[in-house]
Design a protein around this motif. Structure first.
Motif, PDB file in Angstrom:
ATOM      1  N   ARG A 168     -40.058 -30.464  34.512  1.00 29.29           N
ATOM      2  CA  ARG A 168     -39.019 -29.541  34.768  1.00 29.29           C
ATOM      3  C   ARG A 168     -37.678 -30.344  34.755  1.00 29.29           C
ATOM      4  O   ARG A 168     -36.729 -29.618  34.610  1.00 29.29           O
TER       5      ARG A 168
ATOM      6  N   GLU B 197     -41.007 -24.970  34.345  1.00 29.73           N
ATOM      7  CA  GLU B 197     -41.462 -25.085  35.891  1.00 29.73           C
ATOM      8  C   GLU B 197     -42.935 -24.382  36.026  1.00 29.73           C
ATOM      9  O   GLU B 197     -42.807 -23.267  35.453  1.00 29.73           O
TER      10      GLU B 197
ATOM     11  N   ARG C 245     -46.454 -22.986  37.647  1.00 30.19           N
ATOM     12  CA  ARG C 245     -47.135 -22.297  38.709  1.00 30.19           C
ATOM     13  C   ARG C 245     -48.358 -22.166  38.231  1.00 30.19           C
ATOM     14  O   ARG C 245     -48.849 -21.683  37.349  1.00 30.19           O
TER      15      ARG C 245
ATOM     16  N   THR D 212     -35.633 -24.237  36.412  1.00 27.84           N
ATOM     17  CA  THR D 212     -34.257 -23.841  37.279  1.00 27.84           C
ATOM     18  C   THR D 212     -33.296 -24.713  37.163  1.00 27.84           C
ATOM     19  O   THR D 212     -32.062 -24.470  37.486  1.00 27.84           O
TER      20      THR D 212
ATOM     21  N   THR E 209     -45.931 -32.941  42.283  1.00 30.84           N
ATOM     22  CA  THR E 209     -44.849 -32.409  42.401  1.00 30.84           C
ATOM     23  C   THR E 209     -43.644 -33.214  43.495  1.00 30.84           C
ATOM     24  O   THR E 209     -42.546 -32.868  43.422  1.00 30.84           O
TER      25      THR E 209
ATOM     26  N   ASN F 188     -42.637 -31.089  48.144  1.00 23.14           N
ATOM     27  CA  ASN F 188     -42.322 -29.838  47.216  1.00 23.14           C
ATOM     28  C   ASN F 188     -43.669 -29.099  46.904  1.00 23.14           C
ATOM     29  O   ASN F 188     -44.457 -29.214  46.005  1.00 23.14           O
TER      30      ASN F 188
ATOM     31  N   GLU G  90     -43.494 -25.426  47.359  1.00 24.41           N
ATOM     32  CA  GLU G  90     -43.222 -23.941  47.362  1.00 24.41           C
ATOM     33  C   GLU G  90     -43.265 -23.602  45.972  1.00 24.41           C
ATOM     34  O   GLU G  90     -43.046 -24.387  44.913  1.00 24.41           O
ATOM     35  N   ASN G  91     -43.627 -22.340  45.665  1.00 25.02           N
ATOM     36  CA  ASN G  91     -43.603 -21.631  44.315  1.00 25.02           C
ATOM     37  C   ASN G  91     -44.447 -22.179  43.284  1.00 25.02           C
ATOM     38  O   ASN G  91     -44.234 -22.127  42.163  1.00 25.02           O
ATOM     39  N   LEU G  92     -45.532 -22.729  43.907  1.00 23.52           N
ATOM     40  CA  LEU G  92     -46.527 -23.260  42.938  1.00 23.52           C
ATOM     41  C   LEU G  92     -47.871 -22.528  42.923  1.00 23.52           C
ATOM     42  O   LEU G  92     -48.453 -22.719  42.174  1.00 23.52           O
ATOM     43  N   GLY G  93     -47.734 -21.315  43.641  1.00 23.51           N
ATOM     44  CA  GLY G  93     -48.748 -20.378  43.516  1.00 23.51           C
ATOM     45  C   GLY G  93     -50.112 -21.113  44.304  1.00 23.51           C
ATOM     46  O   GLY G  93     -51.224 -20.441  44.059  1.00 23.51           O
TER      47      GLY G  93
ATOM     48  N   GLU H 160     -50.721 -20.716  47.526  1.00 29.77           N
ATOM     49  CA  GLU H 160     -51.244 -19.855  48.506  1.00 29.77           C
ATOM     50  C   GLU H 160     -52.088 -18.762  47.840  1.00 29.77           C
ATOM     51  O   GLU H 160     -53.451 -18.461  48.581  1.00 29.77           O
TER      52      GLU H 160
END
Length: 479
Positions: free
Chosen positions: A35, A113, A115, A128, A157, A289, A291-294, A296
């Motif tokens: 990214r 970025e 995911r 971003t 990441t 890092n 977060e926001n990686l999908g 979960e």
């Protein structure tokens, strides 16, 4: 756009790009999603540019000390802008080198970025952050936003600076290491919060150029991961250089002024005091890092803020892997690279060996340098070992005397029953280069007898290593 790969690596840092290259070498169709910048934090904002800064500090320190070596030097000065520019040039050169290597190995670079989507899918959106470095397209067609398929997805990441409450960085008065790498000018005074490797390196760098540095650490010991004796030796050296060190101390308040900050420090006794400095650097470690990686949504297991893996990078979800900082400590580039290779070789069906974290060396490039591998004396005893400990000071080494670098110590820890080398710890000139000898020895399960029979060249700093081994068994020659 939809395209299929054998392996997609999310993140182009040391772990990610090395994993991608090894995958390509094994004939796997591979892509890297990045990214921001190839080479990750290490090449662009960490390992490499900090070492360039520290090299400038070393040259300046030697120039100031020229008379001791019989070298006449007019009053040395420094150009802060040029020091920073050289550091950025080093980072840029290696960043471009990573791009070349990916292209050479026919690895697609997907800019954006990433995911995780459904099983085997990577969704890439607009980054971003704008790319810091020129985008290096795939050999044929530049790739970007879209959905991509892969049999194996490796998450690499990395991590980012930890933000402490009340010490939120603003890029001007309160820094992260990103800001400390590229100051517009060197401040007159600097508070460094956190005395791990990052904090100690920056404290050493700025102090060399005359900045009044205060180093604050919440734990009782600086360099908490190091052997206590080595850390104490380093602390004494830092204090001789003029670095003010306060351990068992925390920052409980910060007030911003026009061109400085006033911090409130709380000591171990509960008492508080204030300190005014021009800049404050928060160097209290990093966070992964994740977060926001999908992660979960796919059910990828997390543990203590990192992705849970086995020793070969495998997560609990088939086809999803994690390596490097995002998979937990030690958060070091060489650990990430090793994990990346092991992970890919396991994917390819080759015999692969899980990472042994006890064999990951650590290096801190302050002055004097600190390096280590294996157990500290305290941890070896806590693990139930009867130990034999060897020590040898640089002061007894001919090469150290000739270099004018007699301040240092090598410490080796052996299992008294088997002669197994349990740990090695160094502080002094070129410690970060010397440690590899002990790394090789421990990986080969070398015994104390084999190390004692090994011929170390003279005159070299490496003789301190040999003498430390000899000392552990009452056979040291030069002390």
């Amino acid at each position: 756009m939809s395209q299929s790969y054998d392996v997609i690596v999310i993140g182009g840092g040391p772990g990610g790009y090395v994993a991608a290259i090894r995958a390509a070498q094994l004939g796997l169709k591979t892509a890297v999603v990045e990214r921001e910048h190839l080479g990750g934090i290490c090449l662009n904002w960490g390992c490499i540019p900090t070492k360039a800064l520290l090299r400038s500090a070393e040259v300046y320190r030697l120039a100031q000390d020229g008379a001791r070596y019989g070298v006449t030097v007019t009053e040395p000065g420094f150009d802060a802008a040029r020091i920073v520019a050289r550091s950025r040039e080093a980072a840029g050169r290696l960043n471009a080198g990573v791009g070349f290597l990916l292209k050479k190995n026919k690895i697609d670079v997907i800019w954006g970025e990433a995911r995780l989507g459904s099983k085997g899918e990577v969704q890439v959106g607009a980054p971003t952050k704008p790319a810091v470095t020129p985008q290096l397209p795939a050999p044929k067609t530049p790739l970007g936003e879209g959905a991509y398929q892969a049999k194996h997805i490796i998450v690499a990441t990395g991590a980012r600076p930890r933000v402490l409450p009340g010490l939120e960085p603003d890029g001007r008065l309160v820094w992260t290491y990103f800001d400390a790498l590229k100051p517009e000018r060197f401040p007159k005074s600097l508070l460094v919060v956190g005395a791990g490797a990052i904090g100690v390196e920056f404290a050493s760098f700025y102090r060399t150029f005359g900045v009044e540095v205060t180093l604050v650490e919440a734990l009782p010991q600086i360099l908490a991961a190091e052997d206590a004796e080595i850390a104490a030796f380093a602390r004494k050296s830092f204090e001789k250089q003029g670095i003010v060190i306060e351990t068992a101390t925390t920052v409980v308040g910060l007030e911003k002024k026009a061109d400085g900050v006033v911090v409130t420090l709380k000591g171990a006794d509960g008492g508080t005091r204030t300190l005014e400095v021009e800049r404050a650097l928060s160097a209290a470690g990093v966070v992964a890092n994740i977060e926001n990686l999908g992660l979960e949504a796919l059910g990828v297991a997390l543990e203590r803020g990192v992705i849970k893996t086995d020793g070969l990078g495998r997560t609990n979800v088939p086809g999803v892997y994690a390596i490097g900082d995002v998979a937990g400590g030690p958060m070091l580039a060489h650990k990430a690279e090793h994990e990346g290779v092991a992970c890919v070789e396991a994917i390819a069906g080759l015999p692969a060996h899980p990472l042994d974290k006890s064999l990951v060396p650590g290096c801190t490039y302050c002055h004097p340098q600190v390096a280590s591998i294996g157990l500290t004396e305290e941890k070896a005893k806590a693990a139930g070992y009867e130990v034999r400990v060897g020590r040898f000071p640089y002061l007894g080494n001919g090469k150290a005397i000739a270099l004018g670098e007699p301040e240092g110590l090598v410490k080796t820890i052996f299992d008294a029953k088997t002669g197994r080398l349990l740990g090695a710890h160094l502080v002094g000139a070129e410690a970060t280069e010397l440690i590899q000898g002990f790394v090789i020895a421990m990986n080969l399960e070398t015994t104390e007898e084999e190390l004692m029979q090994t011929i170390f060249p003279h005159p070299t700093l490496s003789e301190t290593m040999h003498e430390s081994v000899l000392n552990a068994f009452g056979r040291a020659i030069h002390i």
